[in-house]
Design a protein around this motif. Structure first.
Motif, PDB file in Angstrom:
ATOM      1  N   MET A  90     -10.239  20.398   9.682  1.00 60.08           N
ATOM      2  CA  MET A  90      -8.857  19.896   9.581  1.00 60.08           C
ATOM      3  C   MET A  90      -8.804  18.561   8.833  1.00 60.08           C
ATOM      4  N   LEU A  91      -9.703  17.636   9.196  1.00 61.40           N
ATOM      5  CA  LEU A  91      -9.690  16.328   8.529  1.00 61.40           C
ATOM      6  C   LEU A  91      -9.962  16.484   7.038  1.00 61.40           C
ATOM      7  N   THR A  92     -10.927  17.353   6.719  1.00 62.76           N
ATOM      8  CA  THR A  92     -11.268  17.583   5.313  1.00 62.76           C
ATOM      9  C   THR A  92     -10.057  18.116   4.553  1.00 62.76           C
ATOM     10  N   TYR A  93      -9.395  19.102   5.157  1.00 54.65           N
ATOM     11  CA  TYR A  93      -8.227  19.699   4.500  1.00 54.65           C
ATOM     12  C   TYR A  93      -7.125  18.650   4.315  1.00 54.65           C
ATOM     13  N   ALA A  94      -6.912  17.852   5.355  1.00 57.51           N
ATOM     14  CA  ALA A  94      -5.841  16.851   5.299  1.00 57.51           C
ATOM     15  C   ALA A  94      -6.096  15.866   4.158  1.00 57.51           C
ATOM     16  N   ILE A  95      -7.315  15.343   4.113  1.00 61.95           N
ATOM     17  CA  ILE A  95      -7.610  14.313   3.087  1.00 61.95           C
ATOM     18  C   ILE A  95      -7.587  14.939   1.692  1.00 61.95           C
ATOM     19  N   ASP A  96      -8.161  16.143   1.571  1.00 61.82           N
ATOM     20  CA  ASP A  96      -8.153  16.816   0.261  1.00 61.82           C
ATOM     21  C   ASP A  96      -6.734  17.102  -0.221  1.00 61.82           C
ATOM     22  N   ASN A  97      -5.804  17.160   0.723  1.00 65.48           N
ATOM     23  CA  ASN A  97      -4.418  17.460   0.328  1.00 65.48           C
ATOM     24  C   ASN A  97      -3.504  16.238   0.406  1.00 65.48           C
ATOM     25  N   GLY A  98      -4.112  15.065   0.344  1.00 64.13           N
ATOM     26  CA  GLY A  98      -3.318  13.851   0.125  1.00 64.13           C
ATOM     27  C   GLY A  98      -3.013  12.997   1.340  1.00 64.13           C
ATOM     28  N   VAL A  99      -3.338  13.463   2.554  1.00 61.78           N
ATOM     29  CA  VAL A  99      -3.078  12.619   3.737  1.00 61.78           C
ATOM     30  C   VAL A  99      -4.022  11.422   3.672  1.00 61.78           C
ATOM     31  N   ASN A 100      -3.474  10.212   3.677  1.00 62.83           N
ATOM     32  CA  ASN A 100      -4.370   9.046   3.544  1.00 62.83           C
ATOM     33  C   ASN A 100      -4.237   8.056   4.701  1.00 62.83           C
TER      34      ASN A 100
ATOM     35  N   MET B 112      -1.698  16.929  15.167  1.00 62.76           N
ATOM     36  CA  MET B 112      -1.773  18.358  14.884  1.00 62.76           C
ATOM     37  C   MET B 112      -2.996  18.972  15.564  1.00 62.76           C
ATOM     38  N   GLY B 113      -2.787  20.142  16.181  1.00 60.37           N
ATOM     39  CA  GLY B 113      -3.845  20.738  16.995  1.00 60.37           C
ATOM     40  C   GLY B 113      -4.534  21.921  16.359  1.00 60.37           C
ATOM     41  N   SER B 114      -4.118  22.308  15.153  1.00 58.35           N
ATOM     42  CA  SER B 114      -4.778  23.445  14.505  1.00 58.35           C
ATOM     43  C   SER B 114      -4.617  23.319  12.985  1.00 58.35           C
ATOM     44  N   LEU B 115      -5.484  24.027  12.273  1.00 55.85           N
ATOM     45  CA  LEU B 115      -5.424  24.002  10.808  1.00 55.85           C
ATOM     46  C   LEU B 115      -4.094  24.574  10.318  1.00 55.85           C
ATOM     47  N   GLU B 116      -3.655  25.610  11.023  1.00 55.20           N
ATOM     48  CA  GLU B 116      -2.376  26.246  10.672  1.00 55.20           C
ATOM     49  C   GLU B 116      -1.221  25.252  10.705  1.00 55.20           C
ATOM     50  N   GLN B 117      -1.196  24.508  11.794  1.00 58.74           N
ATOM     51  CA  GLN B 117      -0.128  23.525  11.975  1.00 58.74           C
ATOM     52  C   GLN B 117      -0.205  22.427  10.914  1.00 58.74           C
ATOM     53  N   LEU B 118      -1.441  22.024  10.617  1.00 56.56           N
ATOM     54  CA  LEU B 118      -1.651  20.997   9.583  1.00 56.56           C
ATOM     55  C   LEU B 118      -1.136  21.493   8.232  1.00 56.56           C
ATOM     56  N   LYS B 119      -1.502  22.746   7.895  1.00 59.57           N
ATOM     57  CA  LYS B 119      -1.064  23.308   6.598  1.00 59.57           C
ATOM     58  C   LYS B 119       0.454  23.351   6.537  1.00 59.57           C
ATOM     59  N   GLU B 120       1.060  23.757   7.638  1.00 59.75           N
ATOM     60  CA  GLU B 120       2.522  23.851   7.692  1.00 59.75           C
ATOM     61  C   GLU B 120       3.157  22.461   7.490  1.00 59.75           C
TER      62      GLU B 120
ATOM     63  N   GLU C  74       0.833  -1.219   0.000  1.00 61.38           N
ATOM     64  CA  GLU C  74       0.000   0.000   0.000  1.00 61.38           C
ATOM     65  C   GLU C  74       0.860   1.259   0.000  1.00 61.38           C
ATOM     66  N   GLU C  75       0.362   2.255  -0.710  1.00 65.93           N
ATOM     67  CA  GLU C  75       1.044   3.545  -0.774  1.00 65.93           C
ATOM     68  C   GLU C  75       0.484   4.447   0.309  1.00 65.93           C
ATOM     69  N   LEU C  76       1.311   4.871   1.226  1.00 63.56           N
ATOM     70  CA  LEU C  76       0.826   5.725   2.312  1.00 63.56           C
ATOM     71  C   LEU C  76       1.470   7.106   2.250  1.00 63.56           C
ATOM     72  N   SER C  77       0.660   8.110   2.622  1.00 67.69           N
ATOM     73  CA  SER C  77       1.214   9.466   2.623  1.00 67.69           C
ATOM     74  C   SER C  77       2.317   9.539   3.677  1.00 67.69           C
ATOM     75  N   ILE C  78       3.336  10.286   3.374  1.00 65.02           N
ATOM     76  CA  ILE C  78       4.492  10.374   4.267  1.00 65.02           C
ATOM     77  C   ILE C  78       4.122  11.079   5.581  1.00 65.02           C
ATOM     78  N   LEU C  79       3.042  11.838   5.540  1.00 63.43           N
ATOM     79  CA  LEU C  79       2.525  12.464   6.764  1.00 63.43           C
ATOM     80  C   LEU C  79       1.216  11.779   7.146  1.00 63.43           C
ATOM     81  N   GLY C  80       1.149  11.273   8.381  1.00 57.02           N
ATOM     82  CA  GLY C  80      -0.092  10.678   8.866  1.00 57.02           C
ATOM     83  C   GLY C  80      -0.744  11.596   9.880  1.00 57.02           C
ATOM     84  N   PHE C  81      -2.060  11.562   9.952  1.00 60.41           N
ATOM     85  CA  PHE C  81      -2.806  12.444  10.861  1.00 60.41           C
ATOM     86  C   PHE C  81      -2.992  11.732  12.204  1.00 60.41           C
ATOM     87  N   GLY C  82      -2.346  12.231  13.232  1.00 57.34           N
ATOM     88  CA  GLY C  82      -2.508  11.669  14.579  1.00 57.34           C
ATOM     89  C   GLY C  82      -3.723  12.294  15.253  1.00 57.34           C
ATOM     90  N   ALA C  83      -4.748  11.474  15.523  1.00 51.33           N
ATOM     91  CA  ALA C  83      -6.024  12.035  16.012  1.00 51.33           C
ATOM     92  C   ALA C  83      -6.072  12.090  17.541  1.00 51.33           C
TER      93      ALA C  83
END
Ligand code: SF4
Ligand code: SF4
Length: 414
Positions: A38-48, A257-265, A11-20
């Motif tokens: 945040m979840l929407t932004y993450a998935i729309d930008n490739g976090v899988n 990640m605790g904020s959208l800003e941090q996620l984007k970064e 499986e191909e996994l995004s190099i960044l994973g979202f820790g919930a």
């Protein structure tokens, strides 16, 4: 987004994973609007890859994630869900099956993609072996309730290798950052597991955020001097992430990640500096210098080799020293608070027998085992003075109450 292939599963996994585990909060609960954004932004930008666990957000993280994915079914196929079996709640074999069913229920899915055993140590693994964990792992894969199985880990390298060799695992999750490259499984453990084709998931890439926000001035100056000379800019967090991604054996780096800003970064970083073997020799040298400075700040020169263990009365000697050192590595109040929190939660006896420094009876058994010739019992007295001040017992009680509430939530979902 950059992706890496997990050898065992293909499986191909995004190099960044979202820790919930660090969603933004509102009145002490998950702030649903902000967290959904945040979840929407993450998935729309490739976090899988989204990683949760039974205790995150006092049991609410799995429920929130389940609700989000059932409200947005188009996202379910785009992401892999990962969660973990809490071994501290397993008293008999049936508990494992019950807990997994509870988690499937909370996550509103028929199949969990990646299922880890949470926080394995030698004692926990031995207990689970007695309770039939190997059969459980076979059963849950066969029944397709779980796609892949692995474990997250907090013990020494030898123990890590023993557990890796015990089962045909798909993946593992280990603590790894430029300060902890020899701690627990460390670099050698990562290589060992990777050679077996296991996926390597990284936790604590920024050591609880400290390698981003609380790096001592003498280190930030070295970073700045280097980047100024080479005409580019890199924050301390960039250095830390780049160092972890530099290891080609790493599959996915988890960040809570605790904020959208941090996620984007973090997505920006994942898109730009996450290639394997990306650091040049000079940059590796700069990181070594930073590590040297951190090492000088270590109050107790314990290498976590574990030769002094087990202690006959149950003190977790290396962990006591590791947390004590953490209090002095970084200059911020939050880093010191974090060390206090971990000492209470992990060693105070909240979920298992206490492993605190004050239990030491000065029998001297450990002294002859320590290759660093550390005066262990005297140092443990220091640790105890530092962490177990007035009110410590009440803090442990409070943590136990919170853990009890979590169990209550669990029962509601069984
Ligand atoms: S001296 Fe203390 S820490 Fe060392 S083995 Fe004895 S009780 Fe354990
Ligand atoms: S033997 Fe010494 S160096 Fe090794 S873990 Fe124990 S105290 Fe630390």
């Amino acid at each position: 987004m950059n992706f890496r292939t997990l050898n065992k599963t293909g499986e191909e996994l995004s190099i960044l994973g979202f820790g919930a585990m660090r969603f933004p909060l509102k009145n002490g609960r998950i702030d649903k609007a902000k967290s959904e954004e945040m979840l929407t932004y993450a998935i729309d930008n490739g976090v899988n890859f989204i990683d949760t666990a039974f205790p995150y957000h006092f049991g609410e993280s799995e429920i929130f994630l389940g609700n989000f994915l059932s409200k947005n079914p188009e996202y379910r196929d785009k992401v892999s869900i990962s969660t973990k079996l809490p071994p501290w709640d397993v008293k008999k074999s049936e508990d494992m099956y019950k807990i997994l069913n509870t988690q499937l229920n909370k996550l509103q899915t028929d199949c969990i993609d990646y299922y880890f055993i949470h926080s394995l140590t030698k004692d926990v693994w031995d207990k689970l072996l007695d309770l039939g964990i190997l059969k459980f792992l076979d059963d849950i894969k066969k029944s397709k309730k779980v796609k892949y199985v692995g474990f997250s880990f907090h013990d020494n390298l030898n123990e890590f290798k023993r557990i890796v060799d015990y089962y045909d695992w798909d993946m593992c999750m280990v603590q790894y950052n430029y300060l902890d490259d020899e701690l627990q499984a460390g670099e050698e453990g990562i290589l060992y597991a990777a050679r077996k084709g296991m996926g390597i998931f990284i936790m604590e890439p920024l050591r609880g955020g400290n390698l981003a926000n609380n790096v001592p001035k003498e280190i930030t100056e070295i970073f700045e001097e280097y980047t100024k000379k080479h005409k580019y800019f890199q924050k301390p967090s960039d250095w830390a992430f780049k160092w972890v991604w530099n290891n080609p054996n790493v599959t996915c780096v988890l960040s809570g990640m605790g904020s959208l800003e941090q996620l984007k970064e973090n997505i920006r970083l994942a898109n730009s500096i996450s290639n394997p073997n990306f650091l040049n020799i000079d940059e590796l040298e700069i990181i070594s210098k930073a590590k040297e400075i951190f090492n000088k700040r270590m109050k107790i020169k314990c290498t976590s080799c574990n030769y002094c263990m087990p202690c006959p009365v149950g003190v977790d000697i290396p962990r006591c020293f590791e947390l004590y050192n953490s209090k002095y590595l970084f200059d911020s109040k939050s880093a010191k608070m974090e060390a206090d929190f971990k000492y209470t939660a992990q060693l105070g006896g909240v979920l298992s027998e206490p492993k605190v420094a004050s239990k030491c009876i000065h029998c001297g058994k450990c002294l002859k085992e320590c290759p660093q010739s550390l005066p262990i019992p005297d140092l443990l007295d220091e640790v105890s003075k530092e962490f177990e001040k007035t009110g410590f017992k009440y803090k442990v009680k409070l943590f136990k109450t919170v853990a009890g509430l979590q169990k209550f939530v669990e029962k509601l979902f069984r």
